[in-house]
Design a protein around this motif. Sequence first.
Motif, short mmCIF file in Angstrom:
data_model
loop_
_atom_site.label_atom_id
_atom_site.label_comp_id
_atom_site.label_asym_id
_atom_site.label_seq_id
_atom_site.Cartn_x
_atom_site.Cartn_y
_atom_site.Cartn_z
N GLY A 11 0.82 -1.22 0.00
CA GLY A 11 0.00 0.00 0.00
C GLY A 11 0.85 1.25 0.00
O GLY A 11 0.57 2.22 -0.73
N LYS A 12 1.90 1.29 0.81
CA LYS A 12 2.79 2.46 0.86
C LYS A 12 3.56 2.60 -0.46
O LYS A 12 3.81 3.71 -0.92
CB LYS A 12 3.75 2.34 2.04
CG LYS A 12 3.06 2.53 3.38
CD LYS A 12 4.05 2.37 4.52
CE LYS A 12 3.34 2.47 5.87
NZ LYS A 12 4.28 2.25 6.99
N THR A 13 3.92 1.47 -1.06
CA THR A 13 4.61 1.50 -2.35
C THR A 13 3.70 2.11 -3.40
O THR A 13 4.15 2.89 -4.24
CB THR A 13 5.05 0.08 -2.76
OG1 THR A 13 5.95 -0.43 -1.78
CG2 THR A 13 5.71 0.06 -4.12
N SER A 23 11.93 -1.88 1.78
CA SER A 23 11.63 -2.89 2.79
C SER A 23 10.93 -4.09 2.16
O SER A 23 11.21 -5.24 2.50
CB SER A 23 10.74 -2.30 3.88
OG SER A 23 11.44 -1.32 4.60
N LEU A 24 10.01 -3.80 1.25
CA LEU A 24 9.31 -4.87 0.53
C LEU A 24 10.32 -5.73 -0.24
O LEU A 24 10.25 -6.97 -0.21
CB LEU A 24 8.26 -4.28 -0.42
CG LEU A 24 7.42 -5.27 -1.21
CD1 LEU A 24 6.53 -6.09 -0.27
CD2 LEU A 24 6.57 -4.55 -2.23
N ARG A 60 2.52 -1.39 -10.42
CA ARG A 60 1.19 -1.99 -10.22
C ARG A 60 0.76 -2.10 -8.76
O ARG A 60 -0.27 -2.71 -8.48
CB ARG A 60 1.15 -3.38 -10.85
CG ARG A 60 1.35 -3.36 -12.33
CD ARG A 60 1.29 -4.75 -12.88
NE ARG A 60 1.58 -4.75 -14.31
CZ ARG A 60 1.75 -5.84 -15.02
NH1 ARG A 60 1.69 -7.01 -14.43
NH2 ARG A 60 2.00 -5.76 -16.30
N ALA A 61 1.52 -1.57 -7.87
CA ALA A 61 1.18 -1.69 -6.45
C ALA A 61 -0.22 -1.15 -6.17
O ALA A 61 -0.94 -1.68 -5.31
CB ALA A 61 2.21 -0.97 -5.59
N GLY A 62 -0.65 -0.15 -6.90
CA GLY A 62 -1.98 0.41 -6.71
C GLY A 62 -3.10 -0.53 -7.13
O GLY A 62 -4.25 -0.36 -6.71
N SER A 63 -2.79 -1.53 -7.92
CA SER A 63 -3.83 -2.46 -8.36
C SER A 63 -4.02 -3.63 -7.39
O SER A 63 -4.95 -4.42 -7.56
CB SER A 63 -3.49 -3.00 -9.76
OG SER A 63 -2.36 -3.84 -9.70
N ALA A 71 -0.93 -11.11 -0.18
CA ALA A 71 0.11 -10.25 -0.73
C ALA A 71 1.22 -11.09 -1.36
O ALA A 71 1.69 -10.80 -2.47
CB ALA A 71 0.66 -9.35 0.36
N MET A 72 1.64 -12.13 -0.69
CA MET A 72 2.73 -12.96 -1.23
C MET A 72 2.28 -13.67 -2.51
O MET A 72 3.05 -13.78 -3.46
CB MET A 72 3.22 -13.97 -0.19
CG MET A 72 4.47 -14.71 -0.62
SD MET A 72 5.85 -13.66 -1.17
CE MET A 72 6.54 -13.16 0.39
#
Length: 179
Positions: A11-13, A23-24, A60-63, A71-72
């Motif tokens: 989400g932060k990405t 960090s991710l 694509r983090a927003g998708s 998440a994984m």
Amino acid sequence: MSEQTLQGLIGKTALGDRAAFASLYDETSAKLFGVCLRILKDRAQAEDAMQEVYVRIWRRAGSFRAGQASAMAWLVTIARNQSIDMIRSKQPASIEFDDAPEIADEAPDPEAQAALSAEGRRIDACLKELDADRAAAVVGAYVEGSSYQELADRNGVPLNTMRTWLRRSLIKLRECLNR
């Protein structure tokens, strides 16, 4: 790392947070590299794939939708798809139909098949006029490719006798076919 932490980093990405993205990367790169390496089977290609994987994750983090998949699983899917895309990109392009070379059909045309069928029936009829053991010897030698010695052993006759059978049988077949 927990699912909630991964979701938070994604989400932060999506909001452009570079520290969260770093960090991710730190938390997931080993697993995603393993996925790429397992599919590509080449360390250099897997490293190239990893670069593209994280570019896709950044874009694509927003998708990502937390309720639809873990998440994984979402990250692994991106790595898997990127690796498969790399394999596909290395395969030769298919030829357009109009550019494909003309390949002749090796099978006989219908007219030739009919002629061969009629000829086959004539040969079968002539073979039936021979003694059964001699007809079997002709078929064994000239259709199945058995050697004269194999046929002689199979019929329990000397080699010269088998040669005589075959020579005389071929003469009778030629006479029959010429009628």
